[in-house]
Design a protein around this motif. Structure first.
Motif, PDB file in Angstrom:
ATOM      1  N   SER A  90       9.796  -1.352   5.071  1.00 23.58           N
ATOM      2  CA  SER A  90       9.762  -0.342   3.775  1.00 23.58           C
ATOM      3  C   SER A  90       8.269  -0.605   3.004  1.00 23.58           C
ATOM      4  O   SER A  90       7.580  -1.319   3.832  1.00 23.58           O
ATOM      5  N   GLY A  91       8.181  -0.428   1.663  1.00 28.24           N
ATOM      6  CA  GLY A  91       6.700  -0.378   1.079  1.00 28.24           C
ATOM      7  C   GLY A  91       7.047  -0.486  -0.633  1.00 28.24           C
ATOM      8  O   GLY A  91       8.201  -0.643  -1.208  1.00 28.24           O
ATOM      9  N   GLY A  92       6.076   0.048  -0.805  1.00 28.02           N
ATOM     10  CA  GLY A  92       4.927   0.950  -0.433  1.00 28.02           C
ATOM     11  C   GLY A  92       5.200   2.041   0.730  1.00 28.02           C
ATOM     12  O   GLY A  92       6.346   2.433   1.019  1.00 28.02           O
ATOM     13  N   TYR A  99       4.470  11.001   3.551  1.00 28.23           N
ATOM     14  CA  TYR A  99       3.321  11.581   3.314  1.00 28.23           C
ATOM     15  C   TYR A  99       2.264  10.889   4.020  1.00 28.23           C
ATOM     16  O   TYR A  99       1.559   9.833   3.728  1.00 28.23           O
ATOM     17  N   ILE A 100       2.134  11.338   5.172  1.00 31.34           N
ATOM     18  CA  ILE A 100       1.179  10.577   6.470  1.00 31.34           C
ATOM     19  C   ILE A 100       0.946  11.653   7.425  1.00 31.34           C
ATOM     20  O   ILE A 100       1.570  12.626   7.408  1.00 31.34           O
ATOM     21  N   SER A 101      -0.132  11.597   8.316  1.00 32.13           N
ATOM     22  CA  SER A 101      -0.652  12.523   9.246  1.00 32.13           C
ATOM     23  C   SER A 101       0.665  12.539  10.354  1.00 32.13           C
ATOM     24  O   SER A 101       1.372  11.771  10.693  1.00 32.13           O
ATOM     25  N   TRP A 102       1.071  13.992  10.795  1.00 30.74           N
ATOM     26  CA  TRP A 102       2.239  14.092  11.766  1.00 30.74           C
ATOM     27  C   TRP A 102       1.677  13.382  12.814  1.00 30.74           C
ATOM     28  O   TRP A 102       2.669  12.783  13.568  1.00 30.74           O
ATOM     29  N   GLU A 103       0.252  13.134  13.352  1.00 29.65           N
ATOM     30  CA  GLU A 103      -0.175  12.646  14.413  1.00 29.65           C
ATOM     31  C   GLU A 103       0.819  11.039  14.379  1.00 29.65           C
ATOM     32  O   GLU A 103       1.112  10.180  15.365  1.00 29.65           O
ATOM     33  N   ILE A 104       0.410  10.428  13.357  1.00 31.93           N
ATOM     34  CA  ILE A 104       0.993   8.998  13.423  1.00 31.93           C
ATOM     35  C   ILE A 104       2.538   8.871  12.931  1.00 31.93           C
ATOM     36  O   ILE A 104       3.208   8.215  14.048  1.00 31.93           O
ATOM     37  N   LEU A 105       2.984   9.705  12.519  1.00 25.91           N
ATOM     38  CA  LEU A 105       4.563  10.084  12.370  1.00 25.91           C
ATOM     39  C   LEU A 105       5.242  10.197  13.574  1.00 25.91           C
ATOM     40  O   LEU A 105       6.178   9.430  14.111  1.00 25.91           O
ATOM     41  N   ASN A 106       4.604  11.148  14.306  1.00 28.98           N
ATOM     42  CA  ASN A 106       5.131  11.571  15.777  1.00 28.98           C
ATOM     43  C   ASN A 106       5.002  10.513  16.665  1.00 28.98           C
ATOM     44  O   ASN A 106       5.797   9.990  17.514  1.00 28.98           O
ATOM     45  N   GLY A 134       0.716  -1.401  -0.105  1.00 29.53           N
ATOM     46  CA  GLY A 134      -0.089  -0.077  -0.143  1.00 29.53           C
ATOM     47  C   GLY A 134       0.710   1.204   0.032  1.00 29.53           C
ATOM     48  O   GLY A 134       1.859   1.417   0.548  1.00 29.53           O
ATOM     49  N   CYS A 135       0.392   2.434  -0.933  1.00 30.17           N
ATOM     50  CA  CYS A 135       1.378   3.500  -0.999  1.00 30.17           C
ATOM     51  C   CYS A 135       0.260   4.736  -1.616  1.00 30.17           C
ATOM     52  O   CYS A 135      -0.425   4.210  -2.478  1.00 30.17           O
ATOM     53  N   PRO A 136       0.072   5.774  -0.835  1.00 31.61           N
ATOM     54  CA  PRO A 136      -0.297   6.894  -1.224  1.00 31.61           C
ATOM     55  C   PRO A 136      -0.065   7.862  -2.499  1.00 31.61           C
ATOM     56  O   PRO A 136      -0.491   8.351  -3.056  1.00 31.61           O
ATOM     57  N   PRO A 144       5.872  -1.804  -8.216  1.00 30.31           N
ATOM     58  CA  PRO A 144       4.592  -1.490  -8.567  1.00 30.31           C
ATOM     59  C   PRO A 144       3.614  -2.229  -7.835  1.00 30.31           C
ATOM     60  O   PRO A 144       2.439  -1.942  -7.419  1.00 30.31           O
ATOM     61  N   GLU A 145       4.103  -3.666  -7.393  1.00 29.95           N
ATOM     62  CA  GLU A 145       3.203  -4.590  -6.660  1.00 29.95           C
ATOM     63  C   GLU A 145       2.946  -3.964  -5.366  1.00 29.95           C
ATOM     64  O   GLU A 145       2.140  -4.505  -4.531  1.00 29.95           O
ATOM     65  N   SER A 146       3.499  -3.008  -4.674  1.00 29.32           N
ATOM     66  CA  SER A 146       3.439  -2.328  -3.485  1.00 29.32           C
ATOM     67  C   SER A 146       2.278  -1.283  -3.389  1.00 29.32           C
ATOM     68  O   SER A 146       1.788  -0.715  -2.367  1.00 29.32           O
ATOM     69  N   GLN A 147       1.836  -0.887  -4.580  1.00 30.66           N
ATOM     70  CA  GLN A 147       0.948   0.453  -4.622  1.00 30.66           C
ATOM     71  C   GLN A 147      -0.392  -0.087  -4.130  1.00 30.66           C
ATOM     72  O   GLN A 147      -0.691   0.884  -3.389  1.00 30.66           O
TER      73      GLN A 147
END
Length: 306
Positions: free
Chosen positions: A138-140, A170-177, A34-36, A45-48
């Protein structure tokens, strides 16, 4: 670490052992699905997609038609002796995979618990200890499965395994923090400074990415920025200069230049996807050195690859 963390479930599409370019030492890289972003140069591409999907190995296919016969949703048609799958009809029941005598079909993505993944990671403990390595998620975009990732990080910390997280930011700061204190090293991708160009080549704005990097550098002391060098897209002097200026104001341990390569092109064909950078060649060593010199002038520690 609580048992609830151990039993969190996520989707993993690969566990790669003996990685030497995803952080210090010898590492195990766990790829989460999964990737935004939709980067034109994406090597995985299999990660998207966040869910499972099927890949078709046409060079293995013997044209027996067994997959078409067994498909309950009539998603596979034989055209000119080749099975063609209509993705919108496919229900991912895996019957065609089970029936194929040539192993020409494979499911990408597997549901695993944190406990199952950590058991796989532990198999390489001896290599981590001898080389100063660990595990890289990693990912994704691994933060897209934040609860699963947090459980994995907690499990690794309990077992004293060095952790790295490779993120687009590219993720919310709440999650990253929230996960930041459990991460030993961040591998943070930075691609383009111009917002409109970033939208064109990745599908999203870079505003959140840049803002998150600013905030992260103020609370975490081990960030390695990765700059994928894509000829004709982001290797111009203006972009490189703006990246250097931006990073010089932050607390960044290192900048790594990752030269574009096209080894993932075949995956696009097998997944029925279009590759948008056909014809672009990898940057020369001379060009990479030139970019390194420009960035070094901003008092940045620059490394080719890694």
């Amino acid at each position: 670490m609580t048992k609830s963390f151990l039993m969190t479930t996520g989707t993993v599409f690969n566990i790669q052992r003996y990685s030497i370019h995803d952080g210090p030492g010898i590492r195990t890289t766990v790829f989460l699905k999964g990737c935004p972003l939709d980067c034109w140069w994406c090597q995985n591409p299999e990660s998207q997609l966040s869910g499972q999907e099927m890949i078709f190995w046409g060079d293995r296919c013997i044209g027996c038609g067994a997959c078409s016969t067994i498909c309950p949703s009539d998603a596979i048609q034989i055209k000119n002796g080749i099975p063609v799958t209509e993705k919108e009809k496919c229900i991912l029941c895996e019957k065609c995979i089970e029936k194929c005598p040539a192993l020409a079909r494979e499911m990408i993505g597997k549901k695993l618990t944190t406990e199952e993944v950590i058991k796989e990671i532990e198999k390489d403990l001896v290599f981590y200890k001898e080389s100063g390595g660990g595990v890289t998620f990693s990912g994704g975009e691994p933060l897209g499965q934040s609860e699963f990732l947090e459980g994995l990080l907690s499990g690794c910390r309990k077992k004293k395994i060095h952790t790295a997280v490779d993120t687009s930011g590219y993720i919310s700061w709440e999650i990253l923090n929230k996960i930041s204190p459990k991460v030993d090293l961040f591998l943070y991708d930075l691609k383009l400074m111009d917002n409109e160009r970033h939208k064109k080549y990745t599908g999203v704005s870079n505003e959140l990415i840049l803002e998150n990097l600013k905030k992260l550098s103020s609370v975490h002391n081990n960030i390695l920025v990765r700059f994928p060098v894509i000829p004709g897209i982001n290797d111009d002097y203006q972009n490189i200069k703006e990246i250097g200026k931006f990073l010089s104001s932050l607390k960044i341990a290192q900048v790594s230049l990752l030269p574009y390569h096209y080894i993932g092109i075949d995956k696009y064909r097998r997944l029925g996807m279009t590759y948008r950078l056909a014809g672009i060649q990898s940057p020369s060593e001379e060009r990479l050195s030139e970019i390194s010199v420009i960035l070094s002038k901003f008092n940045l520690n620059v490394k080719l690859r890694g």
